[in-house]
Design an enzyme around this catalytic site. Structure first.
Site, PDB file in Angstrom:
ATOM      1  CE  LYS A 194      -3.601   2.481   2.312  1.00  0.00           C
ATOM      2  NZ  LYS A 194      -4.723   2.438   3.290  1.00  0.00           N
ATOM      3  CE  LYS A 247      -5.818   2.029  -1.206  1.00  0.00           C
ATOM      4  NZ  LYS A 247      -6.824   1.844   0.471  1.00  0.00           N
TER       5      LYS A 247
END
Ligand code: PBG
Length: 320
Positions: A194, A247
């Site tokens: 992330k 992400k």
């Protein structure tokens, strides 16, 4: 010429025969934003077409999506400011509206796969994913709260826990807490790679969860780094993650491909809020054809190696 690649493009029937990648509703998870109360529906200004919904309307939304073939949902709470504190106490209060809504949703649609988010930010008066002390994000102290949050969510009957906080050791810690309490069937989809991305802006508008001070660069990854993602991926695999997520998606297609080539676990990609808003804004201006760029976007994420795509386009894609 012996080889004429155009022969395999000469008709729709032939093109379909040789098509390498297909996106279907089976691949998609639809993120939803939950409001407290009843009969509440508020559009997110920076995400046209995406609404924050109270539980009664969310039940209707989920029912419609199920009819369209979307079977998986990731539900985030919009937490009013007066509920927030330094340690995100409401995140594990079983009477809190988010947890009771999850219970209601799972009771009504046991066949749907419901995912929840584990991180402090929606509940934190500091707007950070962990506990803040003297401007620092405390790692190990935060784990304890993440464990309580994951357990409270598991108790509602949901299917997949999504730790999005990027604290070190959280997947293993959450796995242990879940197993000790008899929730060995609850899955973990780890936000493994992330990145500290500016593409989360519209999401933070939707939840009103932006950090009050500083940024998230001491826990989310540096967008410049790919090899470092393997350290996170290896840890999550060792700690028992069932799915690995990257992400955002579009600016990180190379990381999706790297994970697909490296790990046997299913790979998920989060096509985040800013990526959705870009397509919406350009198509509202008449600069892009929304349906086509949406389909092409989802295809690119799948082609890069994502088995699963979390996307705000899910319902519109399914309606086509
Ligand atoms: C919470 C969380 C965020 C997103 C998902 N979970 C925001 C953040 O980390 O700041 C972003 C999703 C999106 O932009 O669509 N930790």
């Amino acid at each position: 010429m012996l080889i004429r690649p155009r022969r395999n493009r000469k008709s729709l029937a032939i093109r379909n025969l040789v098509e390498e990648t297909k996106v279907t509703t089976d691949d998609l998870i639809f993120p939803l934003f939950l409001l407290e109360g009843q009969r509440q529906k508020i559009e997110v200004d920076s995400m046209p077409g995406i609404y924050r919904l109270s539980v009664d309307l969310m039940l209707k939304e989920i029912e419609e999506c199920l009819t369209l073939g979307i079977k998986a949902f990731d539900i985030f709470p919009v937490v009013p400011e007066h509920y927030k504190d330094k340690t995100g106490t409401k995140s594990h209060d079983p009477k809190f509206f988010y947890l009771s809504a999850l219970r209601e949703i799972k009771e009504r649609f046991p066949e749907a796969a419901i995912m929840t988010d584990v991180a402090l930010d929606p509940y934190s008066s500091d707007g950070h994913d962990g506990i803040v002390e003297d401007g620092k994000i405390l790692n190990d102290e935060t784990l304890e709260i993440l464990g309580k949050m994951a357990l409270a969510q598991a108790e509602t009957g949901i299917d997949i826990i999504g730790p999005s906080d990027m604290m070190d050791g959280r997947v293993g810690y959450i796995r242990e807490v879940l197993d000790e309490n008899g929730f060995e069937e609850v899955s973990i989809m780890s936000y493994s790679a992330k990145y500290a991305s500016a593409f989360y802006g519209p999401f933070r508008d939707a939840l009103d969860s932006a950090p009050k001070a500083g940024d998230k660069k001491t826990y989310q990854m540096n967008p410049a780094n790919r090899r470092e993602a393997l350290i996170e991926g290896d840890l999550d695999v060792d700690e028992g993650a069932d799915f690995l997520m990257i992400k955002p998606a579009l600016a990180y297609l190379d990381v999706i491909k790297l994970f697909k080539d490296t790990y046997a676990q299913p790979i998920a990609a989060y096509n985040v809020s800013g990526e959705y808003s870009m397509l919406k804004a350009a198509s509202q201006k008449g600069w892009l054809e929304y349906n086509k760029v949406m389909a092409e976007t989802l295809l690119s994420i799948k082609r890069a190696g994502a088995d699963i795509i979390l996307t705000y386009h899910a319902k519109e894609f399914a309606s086509l």
